[in-house]
Design a protein around this motif. Structure first.
Motif, PDB file in Angstrom:
ATOM      1  N   ASN A 180      35.753  -9.392 -13.435  1.00  0.00           N
ATOM      2  CA  ASN A 180      34.834  -8.706 -14.358  1.00  0.00           C
ATOM      3  C   ASN A 180      34.844  -7.208 -14.134  1.00  0.00           C
ATOM      4  N   VAL A 181      35.305  -6.781 -12.951  1.00  0.00           N
ATOM      5  CA  VAL A 181      35.275  -5.370 -12.567  1.00  0.00           C
ATOM      6  C   VAL A 181      36.495  -4.622 -13.119  1.00  0.00           C
ATOM      7  N   VAL A 182      37.660  -5.270 -13.106  1.00  0.00           N
ATOM      8  CA  VAL A 182      38.878  -4.579 -13.541  1.00  0.00           C
ATOM      9  C   VAL A 182      39.628  -5.332 -14.654  1.00  0.00           C
ATOM     10  N   GLY A 183      40.172  -6.496 -14.342  1.00  0.00           N
ATOM     11  CA  GLY A 183      41.096  -7.176 -15.251  1.00  0.00           C
ATOM     12  C   GLY A 183      40.539  -7.453 -16.636  1.00  0.00           C
ATOM     13  N   GLY A 191      48.858  -0.035  -2.521  1.00  0.00           N
ATOM     14  CA  GLY A 191      48.594  -0.733  -3.772  1.00  0.00           C
ATOM     15  C   GLY A 191      49.058  -2.174  -3.757  1.00  0.00           C
ATOM     16  N   ASP A 192      49.165  -2.751  -4.959  1.00  0.00           N
ATOM     17  CA  ASP A 192      49.625  -4.128  -5.138  1.00  0.00           C
ATOM     18  C   ASP A 192      51.118  -4.186  -5.444  1.00  0.00           C
ATOM     19  N   VAL A 193      51.713  -3.014  -5.660  1.00  0.00           N
ATOM     20  CA  VAL A 193      53.108  -2.976  -6.093  1.00  0.00           C
ATOM     21  C   VAL A 193      54.028  -2.660  -4.922  1.00  0.00           C
ATOM     22  N   VAL A 237      41.466   9.446 -11.117  1.00  0.00           N
ATOM     23  CA  VAL A 237      40.989   9.400 -12.509  1.00  0.00           C
ATOM     24  C   VAL A 237      39.717   8.550 -12.590  1.00  0.00           C
ATOM     25  N   THR A 238      39.683   7.472 -11.823  1.00  0.00           N
ATOM     26  CA  THR A 238      38.493   6.617 -11.795  1.00  0.00           C
ATOM     27  C   THR A 238      37.262   7.415 -11.356  1.00  0.00           C
ATOM     28  N   THR A 239      37.392   8.156 -10.275  1.00  0.00           N
ATOM     29  CA  THR A 239      36.257   8.942  -9.769  1.00  0.00           C
ATOM     30  C   THR A 239      35.843   9.999 -10.796  1.00  0.00           C
ATOM     31  N   ASP A 255      49.610   0.687 -10.904  1.00  0.00           N
ATOM     32  CA  ASP A 255      49.117   0.021  -9.698  1.00  0.00           C
ATOM     33  C   ASP A 255      47.650   0.370  -9.478  1.00  0.00           C
ATOM     34  N   VAL A 256      46.776  -0.601  -9.662  1.00  0.00           N
ATOM     35  CA  VAL A 256      45.328  -0.392  -9.505  1.00  0.00           C
ATOM     36  C   VAL A 256      44.885  -0.740  -8.077  1.00  0.00           C
ATOM     37  N   GLY A 257      45.704  -1.495  -7.369  1.00  0.00           N
ATOM     38  CA  GLY A 257      45.313  -2.000  -6.055  1.00  0.00           C
ATOM     39  C   GLY A 257      44.970  -0.891  -5.067  1.00  0.00           C
ATOM     40  N   THR A 258      43.913  -1.116  -4.305  1.00  0.00           N
ATOM     41  CA  THR A 258      43.580  -0.221  -3.194  1.00  0.00           C
ATOM     42  C   THR A 258      43.313  -1.125  -1.993  1.00  0.00           C
ATOM     43  N   ASN A 259      44.374  -1.390  -1.266  1.00  0.00           N
ATOM     44  CA  ASN A 259      44.279  -2.307  -0.130  1.00  0.00           C
ATOM     45  C   ASN A 259      44.453  -1.534   1.167  1.00  0.00           C
ATOM     46  N   GLU A 260      43.784  -2.022   2.205  1.00  0.00           N
ATOM     47  CA  GLU A 260      43.922  -1.370   3.501  1.00  0.00           C
ATOM     48  C   GLU A 260      45.229  -1.819   4.146  1.00  0.00           C
ATOM     49  N   VAL A 270      47.611  -8.122 -14.372  1.00  0.00           N
ATOM     50  CA  VAL A 270      47.554  -9.107 -13.292  1.00  0.00           C
ATOM     51  C   VAL A 270      46.191  -8.969 -12.603  1.00  0.00           C
ATOM     52  N   GLY A 271      45.310  -9.920 -12.851  1.00  0.00           N
ATOM     53  CA  GLY A 271      43.928  -9.876 -12.335  1.00  0.00           C
ATOM     54  C   GLY A 271      42.958 -10.090 -13.481  1.00  0.00           C
ATOM     55  N   ARG A 272      41.930 -10.888 -13.248  1.00  0.00           N
ATOM     56  CA  ARG A 272      40.967 -11.197 -14.321  1.00  0.00           C
ATOM     57  C   ARG A 272      39.525 -11.027 -13.857  1.00  0.00           C
ATOM     58  N   GLY A 284      47.073   7.979  -8.071  1.00  0.00           N
ATOM     59  CA  GLY A 284      47.311   7.554  -9.443  1.00  0.00           C
ATOM     60  C   GLY A 284      46.005   7.250 -10.163  1.00  0.00           C
ATOM     61  N   VAL A 285      45.668   5.966 -10.228  1.00  0.00           N
ATOM     62  CA  VAL A 285      44.443   5.521 -10.918  1.00  0.00           C
ATOM     63  C   VAL A 285      43.176   6.015 -10.205  1.00  0.00           C
ATOM     64  N   GLY A 286      43.232   6.102  -8.872  1.00  0.00           N
ATOM     65  CA  GLY A 286      42.035   6.417  -8.081  1.00  0.00           C
ATOM     66  C   GLY A 286      41.312   7.700  -8.463  1.00  0.00           C
ATOM     67  N   ALA A 294      45.217  -7.023  -8.554  1.00  0.00           N
ATOM     68  CA  ALA A 294      44.924  -8.298  -7.896  1.00  0.00           C
ATOM     69  C   ALA A 294      44.374  -8.115  -6.482  1.00  0.00           C
ATOM     70  N   GLY A 295      44.577  -6.937  -5.900  1.00  0.00           N
ATOM     71  CA  GLY A 295      44.131  -6.750  -4.526  1.00  0.00           C
ATOM     72  C   GLY A 295      45.005  -7.492  -3.522  1.00  0.00           C
ATOM     73  N   ARG A 296      46.318  -7.585  -3.829  1.00  0.00           N
ATOM     74  CA  ARG A 296      47.270  -8.261  -2.924  1.00  0.00           C
ATOM     75  C   ARG A 296      48.440  -7.318  -2.661  1.00  0.00           C
ATOM     76  N   ILE A 297      48.622  -6.932  -1.419  1.00  0.00           N
ATOM     77  CA  ILE A 297      49.705  -6.012  -1.069  1.00  0.00           C
ATOM     78  C   ILE A 297      51.061  -6.616  -1.448  1.00  0.00           C
ATOM     79  N   GLY A 298      51.860  -5.842  -2.154  1.00  0.00           N
ATOM     80  CA  GLY A 298      53.233  -6.254  -2.466  1.00  0.00           C
ATOM     81  C   GLY A 298      53.368  -7.396  -3.455  1.00  0.00           C
ATOM     82  N   LEU A 299      52.308  -7.704  -4.203  1.00  0.00           N
ATOM     83  CA  LEU A 299      52.375  -8.839  -5.140  1.00  0.00           C
ATOM     84  C   LEU A 299      53.395  -8.608  -6.252  1.00  0.00           C
ATOM     85  N   VAL A 300      53.419  -7.398  -6.794  1.00  0.00           N
ATOM     86  CA  VAL A 300      54.322  -7.108  -7.906  1.00  0.00           C
ATOM     87  C   VAL A 300      55.581  -6.429  -7.361  1.00  0.00           C
TER      88      VAL A 300
HETATM   89  P1  NAD Z   1      39.099  -9.397  -7.260  1.00  0.00           P
HETATM   90  O1  NAD Z   1      39.432  -9.958  -5.937  1.00  0.00           O
HETATM   91  O2  NAD Z   1      37.727  -9.512  -7.803  1.00  0.00           O
HETATM   92  O3  NAD Z   1      40.063 -10.034  -8.354  1.00  0.00           O
HETATM   93  C1  NAD Z   1      41.433 -10.216  -8.081  1.00  0.00           C
HETATM   94  C2  NAD Z   1      42.108 -10.876  -9.278  1.00  0.00           C
HETATM   95  O4  NAD Z   1      43.490 -10.982  -9.001  1.00  0.00           O
HETATM   96  C3  NAD Z   1      41.598 -12.264  -9.589  1.00  0.00           C
HETATM   97  O5  NAD Z   1      41.363 -12.385 -10.970  1.00  0.00           O
HETATM   98  C4  NAD Z   1      42.748 -13.178  -9.150  1.00  0.00           C
HETATM   99  O6  NAD Z   1      42.890 -14.300 -10.006  1.00  0.00           O
HETATM  100  C5  NAD Z   1      43.951 -12.269  -9.257  1.00  0.00           C
HETATM  101  N1  NAD Z   1      44.960 -12.654  -8.254  1.00  0.00           N
HETATM  102  C6  NAD Z   1      44.781 -12.766  -6.919  1.00  0.00           C
HETATM  103  N2  NAD Z   1      45.923 -13.173  -6.340  1.00  0.00           N
HETATM  104  C7  NAD Z   1      46.838 -13.328  -7.322  1.00  0.00           C
HETATM  105  C8  NAD Z   1      48.192 -13.748  -7.344  1.00  0.00           C
HETATM  106  N3  NAD Z   1      48.831 -14.082  -6.224  1.00  0.00           N
HETATM  107  N4  NAD Z   1      48.821 -13.795  -8.528  1.00  0.00           N
HETATM  108  C9  NAD Z   1      48.179 -13.447  -9.671  1.00  0.00           C
HETATM  109  N5  NAD Z   1      46.894 -13.038  -9.703  1.00  0.00           N
HETATM  110  C10 NAD Z   1      46.229 -12.983  -8.543  1.00  0.00           C
HETATM  111  O7  NAD Z   1      39.547  -7.862  -7.198  1.00  0.00           O
HETATM  112  P2  NAD Z   1      39.098  -6.621  -8.121  1.00  0.00           P
HETATM  113  O8  NAD Z   1      37.734  -6.183  -7.768  1.00  0.00           O
HETATM  114  O9  NAD Z   1      39.427  -6.896  -9.542  1.00  0.00           O
HETATM  115  O10 NAD Z   1      40.088  -5.497  -7.574  1.00  0.00           O
HETATM  116  C11 NAD Z   1      41.494  -5.621  -7.706  1.00  0.00           C
HETATM  117  C12 NAD Z   1      42.171  -4.511  -6.939  1.00  0.00           C
HETATM  118  O11 NAD Z   1      41.838  -3.269  -7.537  1.00  0.00           O
HETATM  119  C13 NAD Z   1      41.751  -4.393  -5.470  1.00  0.00           C
HETATM  120  O12 NAD Z   1      42.851  -3.964  -4.702  1.00  0.00           O
HETATM  121  C14 NAD Z   1      40.709  -3.307  -5.508  1.00  0.00           C
HETATM  122  O13 NAD Z   1      40.587  -2.663  -4.272  1.00  0.00           O
HETATM  123  C15 NAD Z   1      41.282  -2.419  -6.555  1.00  0.00           C
HETATM  124  N6  NAD Z   1      40.321  -1.525  -7.201  1.00  0.00           N
HETATM  125  C16 NAD Z   1      40.710  -0.231  -7.359  1.00  0.00           C
HETATM  126  C17 NAD Z   1      39.869   0.669  -7.966  1.00  0.00           C
HETATM  127  C18 NAD Z   1      40.355   2.076  -8.164  1.00  0.00           C
HETATM  128  O14 NAD Z   1      39.569   2.940  -8.511  1.00  0.00           O
HETATM  129  N7  NAD Z   1      41.631   2.360  -7.989  1.00  0.00           N
HETATM  130  C19 NAD Z   1      38.611   0.253  -8.400  1.00  0.00           C
HETATM  131  C20 NAD Z   1      38.238  -1.081  -8.251  1.00  0.00           C
HETATM  132  C21 NAD Z   1      39.119  -1.962  -7.650  1.00  0.00           C
END
Ligand code: NAD
Length: 282
Positions: free
Chosen positions: A167-170, A240-242, A264-266, A227-232, A163-165, A260-262, A208-214
């Motif tokens: 260039n940085v993650v999805g 996270g997003d979950v 390991v990323t660092t 869960d990759v999300g890191t939201n304030e 969930v997310g597309r 979790g992912v955090g 996706a960077g959306r709290i509680g999306l999944v």
């Molecule tokens: P971004 O905002 O660039 O991309 C978000 C993606 O989610 C978009 O492709 C969008 O289409 C999709 N999206 C948004 N709302 C949606 C919805 N309601 N339903 C389906 N898809 C939806 O964000 P990003 O840079 O890819 O980061 C995503 C999350 O990962 C953020 O929470 C960010 O903080 C986190 N992140 C974590 C790490 C880590 O090390 N854990 C590293 C980078 C980013």
């Protein structure tokens, strides 16, 4: 019971290896050196830069922070990235986000030499990944795959919904999963009926960077959820997003945020810095 896919043990194992390799570089002449380029006054970014500096210090990696200011122009940022790319004392370059208003990563990232692009953000690095060629892979995406492998979750032949597309993650994650022979569905904000799509998957990755999306209705019984999300959060913490409450009990496993992912990323980022240093001296 839902297993917790923690990243701390894996991060510690990666860090132990990185520390040894950094020490070997130091003994051979110079500590691996990372340049962190900042062009914002965002508190979350400052927090992240500080945590990267501390991680580098613990591992014996030298770290220069270059603050170009929140009003830096694309030309200034590119010039700094080009200078560091040409500087033989700098092994690795990371450009922090957010960038100043109106400037995207795509406007400047091609100025980072691929040999020093330890977070795999440049178009060349992303193209190498998409082509299945060697290069630095975005650390967060790599962390998702490594976390799943560490917890013995098979990927070959399995259906993964990302969930997310971005260039940085999805997008890079989708490429890495394909390389592991997974069947990949990439979902995004225009996906029709997200719960139906993600419920069909064996593994769901929320980025996706959306709290509680999944939520529980997005995952099928027995699925694995990362869960990759890191939201304030409202209280200043990180979430996270979950929606863990509804997913726990239904999913077979879920990665925590934080922890979790955090981590390991660092750890992978720092490993990339040492690899860049080793490659440069070869
Ligand atoms: P971004 O905002 O660039 O991309 C978000 C993606 O989610 C978009 O492709 C969008 O289409 C999709 N999206 C948004 N709302 C949606 C919805 N309601 N339903 C389906 N898809 C939806 O964000 P990003 O840079 O890819 O980061 C995503 C999350 O990962 C953020 O929470 C960010 O903080 C986190 N992140 C974590 C790490 C880590 O090390 N854990 C590293 C980078 C980013």
């Amino acid at each position: 019971d839902t297993a917790s896919l923690t990243g701390k043990e894996l991060a510690a194992a990666i860090n132990a290896d990185t520390k040894q390799r950094a020490a070997a570089r130091t003994e051979a002449g110079a500590a691996p050196r990372l340049a962190l380029i900042v062009a914002n006054d965002d508190p979350a970014s400052a927090w992240y830069v500080n945590s990267l500096r501390k991680a580098a210090e613990r591992l014996g990696i030298a770290c220069d922070t270059v603050d170009l200011g929140a009003d830096a122009t694309a030309d200034t940022i590119r010039a700094e990235l080009e200078a560091r790319s040409a500087d033989s004392a700098t092994d690795a370059i990371m450009l922090q986000t957010p960038l100043p208003a109106g400037i995207t990563l795509d406007d400047v990232s091609s100025a980072i030499a691929a040999t020093k692009d330890v977070d795999g953000v440049s178009p060349l690095s992303l193209g190498l990944l998409a082509s299945g060629l060697d290069g630095f892979v975005p650390a967060t995406s790599e962390a998702v795959v490594e976390l799943l492998k560490h917890h013995d979750i098979p990927l070959s032949g399995r259906h993964v919904a990302v969930v997310g597309r971005s260039n940085v993650v999805g997008k890079p994650l989708a490429q890495l999963l394909l390389a592991e022979n997974a069947t990949v569905t990439v979902c995004h904000s225009r996906t029709t009926d997200l719960p139906a799509v993600t419920s069909a998957a064996d593994i769901v990755v929320a980025a996706a960077g959306r709290i509680g999306l999944v939520t529980g209705k997005h995952v099928r019984e027995g699925a694995v959820v990362v869960d990759v999300g890191t939201n304030e959060s409202a209280d200043g913490g990180i979430v996270g997003d979950v929606e863990a409450d509804s997913v726990r009990g239904k999913a077979a496993a879920l990665s925590p945020v934080p922890g979790g992912v955090g981590p390991v990323t660092t750890a992978l980022l720092m490993r990339h810095v040492v690899v860049a240093a080793e490659n440069a001296r070869r």
